[in-house]
Write a protein that holds these residues in place. Structure first.
Motif, PDB file in Angstrom:
ATOM      1  N   MET A   1       0.770   6.560   3.574  1.00  0.00           N
ATOM      2  CA  MET A   1       2.127   6.023   3.748  1.00  0.00           C
ATOM      3  C   MET A   1       2.517   6.027   5.224  1.00  0.00           C
ATOM      4  O   MET A   1       3.054   5.039   5.735  1.00  0.00           O
ATOM      5  CB  MET A   1       3.138   6.863   2.959  1.00  0.00           C
ATOM      6  N   GLU A   2       2.236   7.125   5.914  1.00  0.00           N
ATOM      7  CA  GLU A   2       2.601   7.240   7.327  1.00  0.00           C
ATOM      8  C   GLU A   2       1.832   6.254   8.201  1.00  0.00           C
ATOM      9  O   GLU A   2       2.357   5.782   9.207  1.00  0.00           O
ATOM     10  CB  GLU A   2       2.380   8.673   7.807  1.00  0.00           C
ATOM     11  N   SER A   3       0.625   5.915   7.828  1.00  0.00           N
ATOM     12  CA  SER A   3      -0.162   4.993   8.657  1.00  0.00           C
ATOM     13  C   SER A   3       0.274   3.539   8.497  1.00  0.00           C
ATOM     14  O   SER A   3       0.039   2.729   9.389  1.00  0.00           O
ATOM     15  CB  SER A   3      -1.656   5.148   8.363  1.00  0.00           C
ATOM     16  N   PHE A   4       0.938   3.211   7.377  1.00  0.00           N
ATOM     17  CA  PHE A   4       1.343   1.830   7.141  1.00  0.00           C
ATOM     18  C   PHE A   4       2.827   1.570   7.368  1.00  0.00           C
ATOM     19  O   PHE A   4       3.255   0.420   7.418  1.00  0.00           O
ATOM     20  CB  PHE A   4       0.957   1.402   5.718  1.00  0.00           C
ATOM     21  N   MET A   5       3.612   2.617   7.482  1.00  0.00           N
ATOM     22  CA  MET A   5       5.060   2.453   7.658  1.00  0.00           C
ATOM     23  C   MET A   5       5.479   3.015   9.015  1.00  0.00           C
ATOM     24  O   MET A   5       4.779   3.822   9.605  1.00  0.00           O
ATOM     25  CB  MET A   5       5.815   3.163   6.529  1.00  0.00           C
ATOM     26  N   ASP A   6       6.650   2.578   9.495  1.00  0.00           N
ATOM     27  CA  ASP A   6       7.169   3.100  10.761  1.00  0.00           C
ATOM     28  C   ASP A   6       7.726   4.509  10.599  1.00  0.00           C
ATOM     29  O   ASP A   6       7.689   5.316  11.523  1.00  0.00           O
ATOM     30  CB  ASP A   6       8.276   2.187  11.309  1.00  0.00           C
ATOM     31  N   ARG A   7       8.266   4.788   9.426  1.00  0.00           N
ATOM     32  CA  ARG A   7       8.893   6.093   9.194  1.00  0.00           C
ATOM     33  C   ARG A   7       8.738   6.475   7.730  1.00  0.00           C
ATOM     34  O   ARG A   7       8.908   5.636   6.841  1.00  0.00           O
ATOM     35  CB  ARG A   7      10.368   6.015   9.560  1.00  0.00           C
ATOM     36  N   VAL A   8       8.457   7.747   7.481  1.00  0.00           N
ATOM     37  CA  VAL A   8       8.360   8.286   6.119  1.00  0.00           C
ATOM     38  C   VAL A   8       9.161   9.587   6.099  1.00  0.00           C
ATOM     39  O   VAL A   8       8.897  10.497   6.875  1.00  0.00           O
ATOM     40  CB  VAL A   8       6.897   8.570   5.712  1.00  0.00           C
ATOM     41  N   ARG A   9      10.155   9.635   5.216  1.00  0.00           N
ATOM     42  CA  ARG A   9      10.951  10.850   5.035  1.00  0.00           C
ATOM     43  C   ARG A   9      10.722  11.358   3.614  1.00  0.00           C
ATOM     44  O   ARG A   9      10.674  10.560   2.681  1.00  0.00           O
ATOM     45  CB  ARG A   9      12.436  10.574   5.245  1.00  0.00           C
ATOM     46  N   VAL A  10      10.617  12.661   3.472  1.00  0.00           N
ATOM     47  CA  VAL A  10      10.382  13.264   2.159  1.00  0.00           C
ATOM     48  C   VAL A  10      11.362  14.418   1.969  1.00  0.00           C
ATOM     49  O   VAL A  10      11.479  15.283   2.829  1.00  0.00           O
ATOM     50  CB  VAL A  10       8.941  13.813   2.042  1.00  0.00           C
ATOM     51  N   ARG A  11      12.056  14.382   0.847  1.00  0.00           N
ATOM     52  CA  ARG A  11      12.915  15.504   0.445  1.00  0.00           C
ATOM     53  C   ARG A  11      12.532  15.875  -0.972  1.00  0.00           C
ATOM     54  O   ARG A  11      12.359  15.001  -1.818  1.00  0.00           O
ATOM     55  CB  ARG A  11      14.393  15.115   0.494  1.00  0.00           C
ATOM     56  N   SER A  12      12.409  17.163  -1.211  1.00  0.00           N
ATOM     57  CA  SER A  12      12.014  17.598  -2.543  1.00  0.00           C
ATOM     58  C   SER A  12      12.608  18.961  -2.842  1.00  0.00           C
ATOM     59  O   SER A  12      12.736  19.809  -1.958  1.00  0.00           O
ATOM     60  CB  SER A  12      10.492  17.664  -2.644  1.00  0.00           C
ATOM     61  N   THR A  13      12.950  19.142  -4.095  1.00  0.00           N
ATOM     62  CA  THR A  13      13.436  20.427  -4.585  1.00  0.00           C
ATOM     63  C   THR A  13      12.615  20.787  -5.818  1.00  0.00           C
ATOM     64  O   THR A  13      12.608  20.020  -6.790  1.00  0.00           O
ATOM     65  CB  THR A  13      14.928  20.340  -4.961  1.00  0.00           C
TER      66      THR A  13
ATOM     67  N   VAL B   1      11.378   8.157   1.326  1.00  0.00           N
ATOM     68  CA  VAL B   1      12.000   6.970   1.914  1.00  0.00           C
ATOM     69  C   VAL B   1      11.041   6.410   2.953  1.00  0.00           C
ATOM     70  O   VAL B   1      10.686   7.098   3.921  1.00  0.00           O
ATOM     71  CB  VAL B   1      13.369   7.281   2.549  1.00  0.00           C
ATOM     72  N   LEU B   2      10.627   5.172   2.733  1.00  0.00           N
ATOM     73  CA  LEU B   2       9.697   4.470   3.614  1.00  0.00           C
ATOM     74  C   LEU B   2      10.460   3.397   4.380  1.00  0.00           C
ATOM     75  O   LEU B   2      11.249   2.673   3.773  1.00  0.00           O
ATOM     76  CB  LEU B   2       8.600   3.793   2.781  1.00  0.00           C
ATOM     77  N   SER B   3      10.234   3.278   5.675  1.00  0.00           N
ATOM     78  CA  SER B   3      10.904   2.248   6.476  1.00  0.00           C
ATOM     79  C   SER B   3       9.881   1.517   7.323  1.00  0.00           C
ATOM     80  O   SER B   3       8.956   2.123   7.867  1.00  0.00           O
ATOM     81  CB  SER B   3      11.942   2.866   7.411  1.00  0.00           C
ATOM     82  N   LYS B   4      10.084   0.210   7.434  1.00  0.00           N
ATOM     83  CA  LYS B   4       9.210  -0.606   8.279  1.00  0.00           C
ATOM     84  C   LYS B   4      10.010  -1.785   8.814  1.00  0.00           C
ATOM     85  O   LYS B   4      10.701  -2.454   8.058  1.00  0.00           O
ATOM     86  CB  LYS B   4       8.008  -1.114   7.491  1.00  0.00           C
ATOM     87  N   GLN B   5       9.893  -2.026  10.108  1.00  0.00           N
ATOM     88  CA  GLN B   5      10.531  -3.192  10.699  1.00  0.00           C
ATOM     89  C   GLN B   5       9.523  -4.330  10.683  1.00  0.00           C
ATOM     90  O   GLN B   5       8.391  -4.187  11.136  1.00  0.00           O
ATOM     91  CB  GLN B   5      11.007  -2.909  12.119  1.00  0.00           C
TER      92      GLN B   5
ATOM     93  N   THR C   1       0.828  -1.205   0.000  1.00  0.00           N
ATOM     94  CA  THR C   1       0.000   0.000   0.000  1.00  0.00           C
ATOM     95  C   THR C   1       0.865   1.258   0.000  1.00  0.00           C
ATOM     96  O   THR C   1       0.618   2.199  -0.768  1.00  0.00           O
ATOM     97  CB  THR C   1      -0.949   0.000   1.210  1.00  0.00           C
ATOM     98  N   ALA C   2       1.885   1.287   0.854  1.00  0.00           N
ATOM     99  CA  ALA C   2       2.756   2.460   0.934  1.00  0.00           C
ATOM    100  C   ALA C   2       3.515   2.677  -0.375  1.00  0.00           C
ATOM    101  O   ALA C   2       3.629   3.815  -0.855  1.00  0.00           O
ATOM    102  CB  ALA C   2       3.719   2.329   2.107  1.00  0.00           C
ATOM    103  N   VAL C   3       4.033   1.600  -0.965  1.00  0.00           N
ATOM    104  CA  VAL C   3       4.746   1.709  -2.240  1.00  0.00           C
ATOM    105  C   VAL C   3       3.796   2.198  -3.330  1.00  0.00           C
ATOM    106  O   VAL C   3       4.147   3.069  -4.131  1.00  0.00           O
ATOM    107  CB  VAL C   3       5.408   0.370  -2.630  1.00  0.00           C
ATOM    108  N   SER C   4       2.607   1.669  -3.343  1.00  0.00           N
ATOM    109  CA  SER C   4       1.606   2.085  -4.325  1.00  0.00           C
ATOM    110  C   SER C   4       1.348   3.586  -4.232  1.00  0.00           C
ATOM    111  O   SER C   4       1.307   4.292  -5.254  1.00  0.00           O
ATOM    112  CB  SER C   4       0.312   1.310  -4.098  1.00  0.00           C
ATOM    113  N   GLU C   5       1.204   4.096  -3.024  1.00  0.00           N
ATOM    114  CA  GLU C   5       0.954   5.529  -2.835  1.00  0.00           C
ATOM    115  C   GLU C   5       2.147   6.368  -3.288  1.00  0.00           C
ATOM    116  O   GLU C   5       1.977   7.383  -3.963  1.00  0.00           O
ATOM    117  CB  GLU C   5       0.632   5.826  -1.366  1.00  0.00           C
ATOM    118  N   ALA C   6       3.351   5.955  -2.899  1.00  0.00           N
ATOM    119  CA  ALA C   6       4.551   6.721  -3.254  1.00  0.00           C
ATOM    120  C   ALA C   6       4.766   6.746  -4.771  1.00  0.00           C
ATOM    121  O   ALA C   6       5.064   7.798  -5.348  1.00  0.00           O
ATOM    122  CB  ALA C   6       5.777   6.157  -2.545  1.00  0.00           C
ATOM    123  N   VAL C   7       4.615   5.602  -5.406  1.00  0.00           N
ATOM    124  CA  VAL C   7       4.819   5.523  -6.858  1.00  0.00           C
ATOM    125  C   VAL C   7       3.703   6.271  -7.592  1.00  0.00           C
ATOM    126  O   VAL C   7       3.973   6.994  -8.560  1.00  0.00           O
ATOM    127  CB  VAL C   7       4.938   4.054  -7.322  1.00  0.00           C
ATOM    128  N   THR C   8       2.485   6.129  -7.136  1.00  0.00           N
ATOM    129  CA  THR C   8       1.373   6.851  -7.767  1.00  0.00           C
ATOM    130  C   THR C   8       1.584   8.355  -7.657  1.00  0.00           C
ATOM    131  O   THR C   8       1.340   9.096  -8.619  1.00  0.00           O
ATOM    132  CB  THR C   8       0.028   6.439  -7.145  1.00  0.00           C
TER     133      THR C   8
END
Length: 149
Positions: free
Chosen positions: A116-128, A136-140, A46-53
């Motif tokens: 993304m934040e509800s399904f992963m432990d950590r979500v980092r976003v950098r944009s210019t 960057v999505l992280s989940k243990q 789900t998180a990957v789907s959201e990020a890629v979409t």
């Protein structure tokens, strides 16, 4: 200092909507090495789907561009997923992370980062702006009883 990954894969694909399913399935297959529960696999998908979409819809609104997906596994059962584009970028990342905020049309819910934040432990976003975005999505993944350490 972050540990080195025990396994890693990087792939690049065009920002075609058909590739969202490919990225989601690739992530699920890759994380399967950690013997996740079905819920954990679905969280990653789900998180990957959201990020890629988000990259497909928002980064390249008028053209095709490249999206990079990097999947990494660490010894502590953590999966880290990077989704990167070289598209238009995000003017205000904090605002973009607010629920219901969208730069898309009325069909967009504005819930991508919230999901993304509800399904992963950590979500980092950098944009210019004008250069692209990296999420960057992280989940243990919980270690299963009886599996080797």
């Amino acid at each position: 200092m972050r540990q080195k990954p025990v396994n890693e894969v990087v792939m690049t694909f065009l920002s075609r909507s058909a590739n969202e399913g490919f990225a989601r399935t690739a992530a699920a297959c890759f994380v399967a090495q950690l013997d996740p529960t079905l819920d954990e696999v679905n969280d990653v998908k789900t998180a990957v789907s959201e990020a890629v979409t988000n990259a497909i819809v928002h980064a390249y609104p008028q053209t095709l561009g490249k999206i990079t997906l990097r999947l990494r596994l660490f010894g502590d059962q953590t999966v880290e997923i990077l989704v990167k584009d070289n598209g238009v970028g995000i003017e205000d990342v904090d605002r973009a992370r607010e629920p219901l905020y969208t730069t898309g049309n009325e069909e967009r819910s504005g819930m991508g980062f919230t999901i993304m934040e509800s399904f992963m432990d950590r979500v980092r976003v950098r944009s210019t702006p004008g250069k692209g975005t990296m999420v960057v999505l992280s989940k243990q993944i919980a270690r299963r009883v009886g599996l080797p350490v």
